[in-house]
Write a protein that holds these residues in place. Sequence first.
Motif, PDB file in Angstrom:
ATOM      1  N   ILE A 123     -53.727 -27.960 -10.060  1.00 33.24           N
ATOM      2  CA  ILE A 123     -54.324 -29.193 -10.600  1.00 33.24           C
ATOM      3  C   ILE A 123     -53.357 -29.838 -11.592  1.00 33.24           C
ATOM      4  O   ILE A 123     -53.125 -31.048 -11.573  1.00 33.24           O
ATOM      5  CB  ILE A 123     -55.678 -28.879 -11.269  1.00 33.24           C
ATOM      6  CG1 ILE A 123     -56.728 -28.572 -10.184  1.00 33.24           C
ATOM      7  CG2 ILE A 123     -56.143 -30.057 -12.126  1.00 33.24           C
ATOM      8  CD1 ILE A 123     -57.953 -27.869 -10.742  1.00 33.24           C
ATOM      9  N   LEU A 124     -52.749 -29.007 -12.465  1.00 34.63           N
ATOM     10  CA  LEU A 124     -51.801 -29.542 -13.444  1.00 34.63           C
ATOM     11  C   LEU A 124     -50.603 -30.167 -12.740  1.00 34.63           C
ATOM     12  O   LEU A 124     -50.135 -31.241 -13.110  1.00 34.63           O
ATOM     13  CB  LEU A 124     -51.337 -28.418 -14.385  1.00 34.63           C
ATOM     14  CG  LEU A 124     -52.351 -28.027 -15.466  1.00 34.63           C
ATOM     15  CD1 LEU A 124     -51.877 -26.780 -16.199  1.00 34.63           C
ATOM     16  CD2 LEU A 124     -52.558 -29.160 -16.459  1.00 34.63           C
TER      17      LEU A 124
ATOM     18  N   LEU B  73     -58.134 -18.517 -10.089  1.00 38.28           N
ATOM     19  CA  LEU B  73     -58.471 -19.634 -10.974  1.00 38.28           C
ATOM     20  C   LEU B  73     -57.211 -20.182 -11.631  1.00 38.28           C
ATOM     21  O   LEU B  73     -57.013 -21.397 -11.717  1.00 38.28           O
ATOM     22  CB  LEU B  73     -59.449 -19.159 -12.058  1.00 38.28           C
ATOM     23  CG  LEU B  73     -60.925 -19.223 -11.669  1.00 38.28           C
ATOM     24  CD1 LEU B  73     -61.755 -18.488 -12.716  1.00 38.28           C
ATOM     25  CD2 LEU B  73     -61.413 -20.653 -11.555  1.00 38.28           C
ATOM     26  N   TRP B  74     -56.320 -19.273 -12.092  1.00 38.76           N
ATOM     27  CA  TRP B  74     -55.078 -19.695 -12.739  1.00 38.76           C
ATOM     28  C   TRP B  74     -54.229 -20.487 -11.767  1.00 38.76           C
ATOM     29  O   TRP B  74     -53.639 -21.505 -12.117  1.00 38.76           O
ATOM     30  CB  TRP B  74     -54.341 -18.465 -13.256  1.00 38.76           C
ATOM     31  CG  TRP B  74     -53.121 -18.796 -14.049  1.00 38.76           C
ATOM     32  CD1 TRP B  74     -51.841 -18.474 -13.733  1.00 38.76           C
ATOM     33  CD2 TRP B  74     -53.050 -19.514 -15.292  1.00 38.76           C
ATOM     34  NE1 TRP B  74     -50.993 -18.948 -14.696  1.00 38.76           N
ATOM     35  CE2 TRP B  74     -51.710 -19.579 -15.657  1.00 38.76           C
ATOM     36  CE3 TRP B  74     -54.026 -20.092 -16.106  1.00 38.76           C
ATOM     37  CZ2 TRP B  74     -51.311 -20.226 -16.824  1.00 38.76           C
ATOM     38  CZ3 TRP B  74     -53.613 -20.742 -17.264  1.00 38.76           C
ATOM     39  CH2 TRP B  74     -52.267 -20.792 -17.611  1.00 38.76           C
ATOM     40  N   ASN B  75     -54.163 -20.019 -10.489  1.00 41.48           N
ATOM     41  CA  ASN B  75     -53.397 -20.748  -9.475  1.00 41.48           C
ATOM     42  C   ASN B  75     -53.977 -22.145  -9.281  1.00 41.48           C
ATOM     43  O   ASN B  75     -53.242 -23.123  -9.197  1.00 41.48           O
ATOM     44  CB  ASN B  75     -53.430 -19.985  -8.142  1.00 41.48           C
ATOM     45  CG  ASN B  75     -52.386 -18.866  -8.109  1.00 41.48           C
ATOM     46  OD1 ASN B  75     -51.469 -18.844  -8.917  1.00 41.48           O
ATOM     47  ND2 ASN B  75     -52.541 -17.951  -7.189  1.00 41.48           N
ATOM     48  N   GLN B  76     -55.306 -22.243  -9.205  1.00 38.63           N
ATOM     49  CA  GLN B  76     -55.941 -23.555  -9.031  1.00 38.63           C
ATOM     50  C   GLN B  76     -55.640 -24.454 -10.223  1.00 38.63           C
ATOM     51  O   GLN B  76     -55.335 -25.629 -10.063  1.00 38.63           O
ATOM     52  CB  GLN B  76     -57.451 -23.381  -8.873  1.00 38.63           C
ATOM     53  CG  GLN B  76     -57.834 -23.047  -7.436  1.00 38.63           C
ATOM     54  CD  GLN B  76     -59.332 -23.157  -7.218  1.00 38.63           C
ATOM     55  OE1 GLN B  76     -60.110 -22.800  -8.084  1.00 38.63           O
ATOM     56  NE2 GLN B  76     -59.737 -23.640  -6.070  1.00 38.63           N
ATOM     57  N   VAL B  77     -55.690 -23.882 -11.435  1.00 41.61           N
ATOM     58  CA  VAL B  77     -55.394 -24.680 -12.640  1.00 41.61           C
ATOM     59  C   VAL B  77     -53.958 -25.181 -12.582  1.00 41.61           C
ATOM     60  O   VAL B  77     -53.677 -26.348 -12.868  1.00 41.61           O
ATOM     61  CB  VAL B  77     -55.636 -23.823 -13.911  1.00 41.61           C
ATOM     62  CG1 VAL B  77     -55.015 -24.499 -15.123  1.00 41.61           C
ATOM     63  CG2 VAL B  77     -57.135 -23.610 -14.121  1.00 41.61           C
ATOM     64  N   ASN B  78     -53.022 -24.291 -12.160  1.00 47.66           N
ATOM     65  CA  ASN B  78     -51.617 -24.696 -12.051  1.00 47.66           C
ATOM     66  C   ASN B  78     -51.461 -25.806 -11.023  1.00 47.66           C
ATOM     67  O   ASN B  78     -50.741 -26.783 -11.247  1.00 47.66           O
ATOM     68  CB  ASN B  78     -50.762 -23.486 -11.641  1.00 47.66           C
ATOM     69  CG  ASN B  78     -50.419 -22.623 -12.845  1.00 47.66           C
ATOM     70  OD1 ASN B  78     -50.537 -23.059 -13.978  1.00 47.66           O
ATOM     71  ND2 ASN B  78     -49.997 -21.407 -12.593  1.00 47.66           N
TER      72      ASN B  78
END
Length: 56
Positions: free
Chosen positions: A29-30, A22-27
């Motif tokens: 997306i950012l 999830l953190w990788n996906q958030v990064n």
Amino acid sequence: MRSSTFLFMMGITFLLVSFGMLWNQVNVILLTMQGSLAVLALVLAIRTKVVEGKAR
């Protein structure tokens, strides 16, 4: 006892892995948002320069 602790460890590992994904996906997306914003800023700057050049 051993099976429950093993399951507990597996659950923690699964949680950590899912959180990492999830953190990788958030990064990602950012990063994509920042990239698109940078592209938009560049396009706006080029357009304003072109408009200024046409005005002159």
